[in-house]
Design an enzyme around this catalytic site. Sequence first.
Site, PDB file in Angstrom:
ATOM      1  N   SER A  57     -49.880 -42.564  23.995  1.00  0.00           N
ATOM      2  CA  SER A  57     -49.886 -43.865  23.322  1.00  0.00           C
ATOM      3  C   SER A  57     -48.832 -43.999  22.227  1.00  0.00           C
ATOM      4  O   SER A  57     -48.527 -45.100  21.806  1.00  0.00           O
ATOM      5  CB  SER A  57     -51.269 -44.149  22.736  1.00  0.00           C
ATOM      6  OG  SER A  57     -51.548 -43.262  21.672  1.00  0.00           O
ATOM      7  N   HIS A  96     -51.802 -43.188  15.468  1.00  0.00           N
ATOM      8  CA  HIS A  96     -51.151 -44.473  15.718  1.00  0.00           C
ATOM      9  C   HIS A  96     -50.397 -44.951  14.483  1.00  0.00           C
ATOM     10  O   HIS A  96     -50.585 -44.426  13.388  1.00  0.00           O
ATOM     11  CB  HIS A  96     -52.162 -45.537  16.150  1.00  0.00           C
ATOM     12  CG  HIS A  96     -52.558 -45.422  17.592  1.00  0.00           C
ATOM     13  ND1 HIS A  96     -53.523 -46.203  18.162  1.00  0.00           N
ATOM     14  CD2 HIS A  96     -52.109 -44.621  18.583  1.00  0.00           C
ATOM     15  CE1 HIS A  96     -53.663 -45.878  19.440  1.00  0.00           C
ATOM     16  NE2 HIS A  96     -52.812 -44.912  19.720  1.00  0.00           N
ATOM     17  N   ASP A 123     -55.286 -51.911  17.785  1.00  0.00           N
ATOM     18  CA  ASP A 123     -56.413 -50.993  18.002  1.00  0.00           C
ATOM     19  C   ASP A 123     -57.791 -51.576  17.716  1.00  0.00           C
ATOM     20  O   ASP A 123     -58.766 -50.821  17.713  1.00  0.00           O
ATOM     21  CB  ASP A 123     -56.224 -49.749  17.133  1.00  0.00           C
ATOM     22  CG  ASP A 123     -55.074 -48.881  17.605  1.00  0.00           C
ATOM     23  OD1 ASP A 123     -54.652 -49.023  18.756  1.00  0.00           O
ATOM     24  OD2 ASP A 123     -54.616 -48.036  16.806  1.00  0.00           O
TER      25      ASP A 123
END
Length: 180
Positions: A57, A96, A123
């Site tokens: 990701s 992230h 998210d």
Amino acid sequence: MGWIGETVDSIKSIKIRQLLTQAVTLGMIVTSALIIWKAMMCVTGTESPVVVVLSGSMEPAFQRGDILFLRMTKDPIRTGEIVVFKIDGRDIPIVHRVIEVHERKTTGKVDVLTKGDNNDVDDIGLYADGQMWLHRHHIMGRAVGFLPYVGWVTIIMTEKPIIKYLLIGAMGLLVITSKD
């Protein structure tokens, strides 16, 4: 007789004193590793100073299997920083990028929205039900450095536990049969 026969004979010939010495040595190695980990926790200000990237990701910034080094300070979190956070009810931390920071004027607290570089959406779908923002207590640390691909050892041992058990068995056999 072969290698297995020699190993069995070696185990049979171990004296109690030698076995105790090897057990103490193994205990010192484990204790030293724990002390180093705790010292790293104190220096970096985070409960987990090192994490492995488990998914794609964050590509191209980080690849699956990269090891990230974390640090947590009291400095405000800024848009663009890469953070590692834990969601309530989930065991595995997520790596992230911060895409939005919202400061509450009344309390001065900061709320954060994150997104993986390789993901199409933010998210919010990963957060707990009804949660729109991450709060300071969710964030474990900020990425301050990385080692590419070294984390694959952890990923392989997690995904294929038989390899982990074979390695532990081989190391234990090596300790037991070593002649020091």
